[in-house]
Design a protein around this motif. Structure first.
Motif, PDB file in Angstrom:
ATOM      1  N   LEU A 164      74.329   7.645  76.799  1.00 48.65           N
ATOM      2  CA  LEU A 164      75.405   6.676  76.624  1.00 48.65           C
ATOM      3  C   LEU A 164      74.853   5.346  76.129  1.00 48.65           C
ATOM      4  CD1 LEU A 164      77.418   7.405  79.888  1.00 48.65           C
ATOM      5  CD2 LEU A 164      77.789   8.326  77.606  1.00 48.65           C
ATOM      6  N   ARG A 165      75.616   4.683  75.273  1.00 50.31           N
ATOM      7  CA  ARG A 165      75.242   3.356  74.766  1.00 50.31           C
ATOM      8  C   ARG A 165      75.613   2.309  75.803  1.00 50.31           C
ATOM      9  NH1 ARG A 165      77.901   5.910  70.392  1.00 50.31           N
ATOM     10  NH2 ARG A 165      76.395   6.626  68.881  1.00 50.31           N
ATOM     11  N   LEU A 166      74.815   1.251  75.894  1.00 49.93           N
ATOM     12  CA  LEU A 166      75.003   0.189  76.876  1.00 49.93           C
ATOM     13  C   LEU A 166      75.297  -1.116  76.160  1.00 49.93           C
ATOM     14  CD1 LEU A 166      74.667  -0.972  79.802  1.00 49.93           C
ATOM     15  CD2 LEU A 166      72.259  -1.262  79.243  1.00 49.93           C
ATOM     16  N   GLY A 167      76.196  -1.923  76.731  1.00 48.22           N
ATOM     17  CA  GLY A 167      76.489  -3.219  76.158  1.00 48.22           C
ATOM     18  C   GLY A 167      77.080  -4.157  77.190  1.00 48.22           C
ATOM     19  N   ILE A 168      77.137  -5.434  76.834  1.00 45.38           N
ATOM     20  CA  ILE A 168      77.774  -6.451  77.654  1.00 45.38           C
ATOM     21  C   ILE A 168      79.034  -6.875  76.918  1.00 45.38           C
ATOM     22  CG2 ILE A 168      77.587  -8.778  78.613  1.00 45.38           C
ATOM     23  CD1 ILE A 168      74.625  -8.348  78.906  1.00 45.38           C
ATOM     24  N   LEU A 169      80.165  -6.904  77.619  1.00 46.96           N
ATOM     25  CA  LEU A 169      81.408  -7.309  76.977  1.00 46.96           C
ATOM     26  C   LEU A 169      81.290  -8.707  76.396  1.00 46.96           C
ATOM     27  CD1 LEU A 169      84.291  -6.094  79.308  1.00 46.96           C
ATOM     28  CD2 LEU A 169      83.620  -5.186  77.111  1.00 46.96           C
ATOM     29  N   LYS A 170      81.941  -8.923  75.276  1.00 50.70           N
ATOM     30  CA  LYS A 170      81.932 -10.243  74.655  1.00 50.70           C
ATOM     31  C   LYS A 170      82.565 -11.245  75.615  1.00 50.70           C
ATOM     32  CE  LYS A 170      83.174 -12.652  70.480  1.00 50.70           C
ATOM     33  NZ  LYS A 170      83.730 -12.549  69.138  1.00 50.70           N
ATOM     34  N   GLY A 171      81.842 -12.296  75.932  1.00 49.34           N
ATOM     35  CA  GLY A 171      82.308 -13.287  76.895  1.00 49.34           C
ATOM     36  C   GLY A 171      82.056 -12.884  78.339  1.00 49.34           C
ATOM     37  N   GLY A 172      81.408 -11.753  78.563  1.00 50.37           N
ATOM     38  CA  GLY A 172      81.186 -11.259  79.915  1.00 50.37           C
ATOM     39  C   GLY A 172      79.768 -11.406  80.407  1.00 50.37           C
ATOM     40  N   GLU A 173      79.021 -12.348  79.835  1.00 55.13           N
ATOM     41  CA  GLU A 173      77.635 -12.523  80.233  1.00 55.13           C
ATOM     42  C   GLU A 173      77.461 -13.814  81.030  1.00 55.13           C
ATOM     43  OE1 GLU A 173      73.193 -12.321  78.276  1.00 55.13           O
ATOM     44  OE2 GLU A 173      74.921 -12.564  76.978  1.00 55.13           O
ATOM     45  N   ASN A 174      76.758 -13.700  82.150  1.00 55.94           N
ATOM     46  CA  ASN A 174      76.417 -14.830  83.009  1.00 55.94           C
ATOM     47  C   ASN A 174      77.640 -15.657  83.428  1.00 55.94           C
ATOM     48  OD1 ASN A 174      74.675 -16.277  84.564  1.00 55.94           O
ATOM     49  ND2 ASN A 174      73.928 -17.566  82.896  1.00 55.94           N
ATOM     50  N   LEU A 175      78.659 -14.950  83.905  1.00 55.47           N
ATOM     51  CA  LEU A 175      79.859 -15.620  84.409  1.00 55.47           C
ATOM     52  C   LEU A 175      79.575 -16.173  85.797  1.00 55.47           C
ATOM     53  CD1 LEU A 175      82.378 -12.893  83.293  1.00 55.47           C
ATOM     54  CD2 LEU A 175      81.998 -15.098  82.208  1.00 55.47           C
ATOM     55  N   ARG A 176      80.130 -17.302  86.118  1.00 50.55           N
ATOM     56  CA  ARG A 176      79.861 -17.964  87.392  1.00 50.55           C
ATOM     57  C   ARG A 176      80.729 -17.463  88.542  1.00 50.55           C
ATOM     58  NH1 ARG A 176      75.419 -18.966  88.496  1.00 50.55           N
ATOM     59  NH2 ARG A 176      74.414 -18.998  86.508  1.00 50.55           N
ATOM     60  N   ASP A 177      81.945 -16.966  88.247  1.00 47.05           N
ATOM     61  CA  ASP A 177      82.780 -16.508  89.368  1.00 47.05           C
ATOM     62  C   ASP A 177      83.244 -15.068  89.141  1.00 47.05           C
ATOM     63  OD1 ASP A 177      86.113 -17.215  88.624  1.00 47.05           O
ATOM     64  OD2 ASP A 177      84.461 -17.735  87.299  1.00 47.05           O
ATOM     65  N   VAL A 230      79.635  -8.380  82.933  1.00 47.73           N
ATOM     66  CA  VAL A 230      80.535  -7.235  82.772  1.00 47.73           C
ATOM     67  C   VAL A 230      79.898  -6.320  81.739  1.00 47.73           C
ATOM     68  CG1 VAL A 230      82.863  -6.469  82.231  1.00 47.73           C
ATOM     69  CG2 VAL A 230      82.514  -8.712  83.271  1.00 47.73           C
ATOM     70  N   LEU A 231      79.431  -5.173  82.190  1.00 43.50           N
ATOM     71  CA  LEU A 231      78.737  -4.231  81.322  1.00 43.50           C
ATOM     72  C   LEU A 231      79.608  -3.005  81.071  1.00 43.50           C
ATOM     73  CD1 LEU A 231      76.405  -5.979  82.562  1.00 43.50           C
ATOM     74  CD2 LEU A 231      74.958  -4.020  82.199  1.00 43.50           C
ATOM     75  N   TYR A 232      79.324  -2.331  79.963  1.00 50.27           N
ATOM     76  CA  TYR A 232      80.017  -1.082  79.659  1.00 50.27           C
ATOM     77  C   TYR A 232      79.024  -0.074  79.119  1.00 50.27           C
ATOM     78  CZ  TYR A 232      79.922  -2.703  74.802  1.00 50.27           C
ATOM     79  OH  TYR A 232      79.517  -3.159  73.570  1.00 50.27           O
TER      80      TYR A 232
END
Length: 135
Positions: free
Chosen positions: A51-64, A40-42
Motif C-alpha cells: 500500500l502507498r503511504l501519504g499525509i493528507l494535504k493540510g494534515g501534517e503537524n496539527l496542534r489539536d 492525518v495519514l492514509y
C-alpha cells in the motif's frame, strides 16, 4: 521520519467492483506525534499488494486533535460518497505497525495453534473382494 506514539483514531474502507475489476482498500488514521502534535495519514492500494503511504494535504503537524479528526472525516466522506468505498473494519490487519514504535507495535504476536484436523478412518470394504460385491 517523525516518530509516532499511538493511533488516536482510524478507519478502514474497501471498494469492490467486480465489473471494473476493483478490489481496493483505503485506510485513514490520526497519529499522535512524539512532540504532541497530530498527523492525518492514509494508505491505499489494491488489496493484497504493497500500500502507498501519504499525509493528507493540510494534515501534517496539527496542534489539536479536533482539527485532525475533522480533516479525516472530510476525506472519509469524499471516499464514501464520491468513489463508492464502504466501511470494512480490519480488512488489512497491522496496516500501521511499521509506523509505531516497536514497543507499541504488534509485530510478533504468537497466534494460538490451530486444532489438529480429525483423522478419518479408511473406508472398510466388506466381503471377499470385488467378486462378492455384485452377487
Amino acid at each position: 521520519m517523525t516518530g509516532y506514539r499511538n493511533i488516536k483514531s482510524s478507519l478502514d474502507l474497501h471498494l469492490l467492483d467486480r465489473v471494473r475489476n476493483h478490489d481496493k482498500v483505503y485506510h485513514l488514521a490520526v497519529f499522535e506525534r512524539d512532540d504532541g502534535g497530530y498527523d492525518v495519514l492514509y494508505r491505499y492500494g489494491r488489496r493484497g499488494s504493497t500500500l502507498r503511504l501519504g499525509i493528507l494535504k493540510g494534515g501534517e503537524n496539527l496542534r489539536d486533535y479536533q482539527t485532525a479528526i475533522r480533516l479525516m472525516n472530510r476525506k472519509e466522506a469524499d471516499q464514501v460518497r464520491g468513489d463508492g468505498y464502504q466501511y470494512a473494519d480490519g480488512i488489512t490487519p497491522g496496516v500501521w505497525n511499521d509506523l509505531l514504535a516497536t514497543s507499541t507495535a504488534t509485530h510478533n504476536i504468537q497466534q494460538p495453534p490451530a486444532p489438529p484436523e480429525p483423522e478419518a478412518p479408511a473406508p472398510a470394504i466388506g466381503g471377499n473382494g470385488p467378486k462378492s460385491w455384485f452377487w
